[in-house]
Each structure stands twice: as C-alpha cells, then as structure tokens.
Motif scaffolding. Structure first.
Motif, PDB file in Angstrom:
ATOM      1  N   VAL A  64       0.848  -1.189   0.000  1.00  0.00           N
ATOM      2  CA  VAL A  64       0.000   0.000   0.000  1.00  0.00           C
ATOM      3  C   VAL A  64       0.884   1.240   0.000  1.00  0.00           C
ATOM      4  N   LEU A  65       0.603   2.157  -0.903  1.00  0.00           N
ATOM      5  CA  LEU A  65       1.355   3.407  -1.007  1.00  0.00           C
ATOM      6  C   LEU A  65       0.430   4.564  -0.651  1.00  0.00           C
ATOM      7  N   ARG A  66       0.970   5.495   0.150  1.00  0.00           N
ATOM      8  CA  ARG A  66       0.270   6.753   0.451  1.00  0.00           C
ATOM      9  C   ARG A  66       1.248   7.876   0.167  1.00  0.00           C
ATOM     10  N   CYS A  67       0.796   8.874  -0.548  1.00  0.00           N
ATOM     11  CA  CYS A  67       1.653  10.000  -0.919  1.00  0.00           C
ATOM     12  C   CYS A  67       1.177  11.263  -0.215  1.00  0.00           C
ATOM     13  N   GLY A  68       2.137  12.049   0.269  1.00  0.00           N
ATOM     14  CA  GLY A  68       1.796  13.285   0.962  1.00  0.00           C
ATOM     15  C   GLY A  68       1.566  13.100   2.443  1.00  0.00           C
ATOM     16  N   VAL A  69       2.157  12.045   3.002  1.00  0.00           N
ATOM     17  CA  VAL A  69       2.004  11.790   4.442  1.00  0.00           C
ATOM     18  C   VAL A  69       2.856  12.785   5.236  1.00  0.00           C
ATOM     19  N   PRO A  70       2.495  13.016   6.484  1.00  0.00           N
ATOM     20  CA  PRO A  70       3.338  13.872   7.325  1.00  0.00           C
ATOM     21  C   PRO A  70       4.712  13.234   7.550  1.00  0.00           C
ATOM     22  N   ARG A  71       5.678  14.051   7.887  1.00  0.00           N
ATOM     23  CA  ARG A  71       7.022  13.561   8.190  1.00  0.00           C
ATOM     24  C   ARG A  71       6.959  12.682   9.426  1.00  0.00           C
ATOM     25  N   PRO A  72       7.400  11.431   9.324  1.00  0.00           N
ATOM     26  CA  PRO A  72       7.360  10.545  10.491  1.00  0.00           C
ATOM     27  C   PRO A  72       8.280  11.040  11.609  1.00  0.00           C
ATOM     28  N   GLU A  73       7.827  10.922  12.844  1.00  0.00           N
ATOM     29  CA  GLU A  73       8.644  11.321  13.993  1.00  0.00           C
ATOM     30  C   GLU A  73       9.956  10.547  14.016  1.00  0.00           C
ATOM     31  N   ARG A  74       9.910   9.303  13.624  1.00  0.00           N
ATOM     32  CA  ARG A  74      11.092   8.427  13.639  1.00  0.00           C
ATOM     33  C   ARG A  74      12.214   8.985  12.774  1.00  0.00           C
ATOM     34  N   MET A  75      11.886   9.837  11.817  1.00  0.00           N
ATOM     35  CA  MET A  75      12.894  10.393  10.927  1.00  0.00           C
ATOM     36  C   MET A  75      13.890  11.288  11.677  1.00  0.00           C
ATOM     37  N   SER A  76      13.514  11.747  12.855  1.00  0.00           N
ATOM     38  CA  SER A  76      14.411  12.579  13.666  1.00  0.00           C
ATOM     39  C   SER A  76      15.394  11.747  14.492  1.00  0.00           C
ATOM     40  N   ASP A  77      15.193  10.446  14.511  1.00  0.00           N
ATOM     41  CA  ASP A  77      16.036   9.556  15.294  1.00  0.00           C
ATOM     42  C   ASP A  77      17.318   9.248  14.524  1.00  0.00           C
ATOM     43  N   PRO A  78      18.490   9.624  15.057  1.00  0.00           N
ATOM     44  CA  PRO A  78      19.738   9.347  14.351  1.00  0.00           C
ATOM     45  C   PRO A  78      20.018   7.856  14.207  1.00  0.00           C
ATOM     46  N   GLN A  79      19.309   7.028  14.958  1.00  0.00           N
ATOM     47  CA  GLN A  79      19.481   5.578  14.870  1.00  0.00           C
ATOM     48  C   GLN A  79      18.515   4.927  13.871  1.00  0.00           C
ATOM     49  N   ALA A  80      17.678   5.733  13.220  1.00  0.00           N
ATOM     50  CA  ALA A  80      16.715   5.189  12.266  1.00  0.00           C
ATOM     51  C   ALA A  80      17.448   4.489  11.127  1.00  0.00           C
ATOM     52  N   GLN A  81      16.896   3.382  10.712  1.00  0.00           N
ATOM     53  CA  GLN A  81      17.480   2.607   9.622  1.00  0.00           C
ATOM     54  C   GLN A  81      16.952   3.114   8.287  1.00  0.00           C
ATOM     55  N   GLY A  82      17.785   3.019   7.278  1.00  0.00           N
ATOM     56  CA  GLY A  82      17.362   3.430   5.952  1.00  0.00           C
ATOM     57  C   GLY A  82      17.984   2.558   4.885  1.00  0.00           C
ATOM     58  N   VAL A  83      17.391   2.606   3.711  1.00  0.00           N
ATOM     59  CA  VAL A  83      17.916   1.901   2.545  1.00  0.00           C
ATOM     60  C   VAL A  83      17.820   2.846   1.363  1.00  0.00           C
ATOM     61  N   GLU A  84      18.658   2.593   0.371  1.00  0.00           N
ATOM     62  CA  GLU A  84      18.553   3.338  -0.876  1.00  0.00           C
ATOM     63  C   GLU A  84      18.279   2.341  -1.982  1.00  0.00           C
ATOM     64  N   VAL A  85      17.274   2.638  -2.775  1.00  0.00           N
ATOM     65  CA  VAL A  85      16.892   1.770  -3.878  1.00  0.00           C
ATOM     66  C   VAL A  85      16.824   2.617  -5.145  1.00  0.00           C
ATOM     67  N   ASP A  86      17.695   2.335  -6.071  1.00  0.00           N
ATOM     68  CA  ASP A  86      17.717   3.033  -7.365  1.00  0.00           C
ATOM     69  C   ASP A  86      17.678   4.554  -7.209  1.00  0.00           C
ATOM     70  N   GLY A  87      18.481   5.061  -6.269  1.00  0.00           N
ATOM     71  CA  GLY A  87      18.597   6.501  -6.090  1.00  0.00           C
ATOM     72  C   GLY A  87      17.557   7.140  -5.201  1.00  0.00           C
ATOM     73  N   VAL A  88      16.640   6.362  -4.657  1.00  0.00           N
ATOM     74  CA  VAL A  88      15.608   6.895  -3.754  1.00  0.00           C
ATOM     75  C   VAL A  88      15.901   6.381  -2.353  1.00  0.00           C
ATOM     76  N   GLY A  89      16.007   7.308  -1.399  1.00  0.00           N
ATOM     77  CA  GLY A  89      16.230   6.947  -0.007  1.00  0.00           C
ATOM     78  C   GLY A  89      14.916   6.648   0.687  1.00  0.00           C
ATOM     79  N   TRP A  90      14.935   5.626   1.515  1.00  0.00           N
ATOM     80  CA  TRP A  90      13.752   5.212   2.269  1.00  0.00           C
ATOM     81  C   TRP A  90      14.144   4.970   3.723  1.00  0.00           C
TER      82      TRP A  90
END
Length: 140
Positions: A64-90
């Motif tokens: 399920v995809l939702r576009c235009g969601v608010p910025r997740p609070e977790r994004m402020s956590d320096p320990q948050a995990q991320g991946v990059e797929v074909d030039g897009v960060g997630w």
C-alpha cells in the motif's frame, strides 16, 4: 494513520486513509499516481478504498502506497534505519504487521507499507523507486 483491512475473497478492498498534504505536494502525488506501475513484486494493482490519487495498492493489501504523508517522527532519530533503492532513499520502520518505508529527501513524503510477506524483503521498492524519482523531485 493507516487503517488497512486485507481484501476478502468476495472482492472487498483494503480501506486506507488518504493523507491531506498541501496543494503543491498533492500535485506531486497526482503525478506519481499516474506514473505508478500496474504490478509491483508480481502483485497486480488493486487500489484501496476510498479511491484517491493519494493512495495506491497492489495485491490484497500486500503493498500500500500513500503520498503526501506527514514527516514521520522516527525520521528525527539518528538511529533510524534506511535503505537506498535506485537513487531513492527510504527510512525503514520495522513493525510486527510488516515493514513501512517512507521516502527521505523528497519534496513530499511517500509511504509504502508492506504486509508480513515482506518482513525481510524490500524488493517491492525496486518497482516503485523509478516512478517516485520521476514524479517527486529531490528536496536536496
């Protein structure tokens, strides 16, 4: 935030709350909606209800995809995990019901929720990265 119910054999569709982004972000989401693929990770497109240009789905609410969601609070956590797929960060949020990914460094946030089938599999993002990169410009 996301109220999804798996589709039933009788054809019921998932129910997903559409976000309420500002007009400029909604325009980006409409462009993304038009660019989204007919299938993701082998799952055919099956948009949730109510119909919205801010949401999309594949399979029986497997993706399920939702576009235009608010910025997740977790994004402020320096320990948050991320991946990059074909030039897009997630940013990854591991959840019992399945992972949730939210784009980083884009002009609007795009959220992709996967069900338990994808607990350790981010491969659906490969089908979504190109459309996201093309429709939602980088914020950098």
């Amino acid at each position: 935030m996301l109220a999804a119910a798996a589709g039933c054999a009788d054809g019921a569709r998932a129910s997903v709350a559409a976000p309420s982004p500002p007009a400029d972000e909604a325009a980006l989401c409409r462009a993304l909606h038009d660019a989204l693929p007919r299938s993701v990770a082998g799952q055919e497109r099956r948009d949730p209800e109510p119909a919205s240009e801010l949401t999309a789905g594949w399979g029986d609410a497997a993706i399920v995809l939702r576009c235009g969601v608010p910025r997740p609070e977790r994004m402020s956590d320096p320990q948050a995990q991320g991946v990059e797929v074909d030039g897009v960060g997630w940013m990854l949020e591991e959840r019992e019901e399945g992972p949730r990914f939210t784009t980083t460094y884009r002009r609007t946030y795009v959220e992709v929720t996967l069900d338990r089938r994808y607990l350790h599999d981010a491969s659906p993002l490969t089908d979504l990265a190109g459309p996201v990169a093309g429709a939602v410009p980088s914020a950098l």
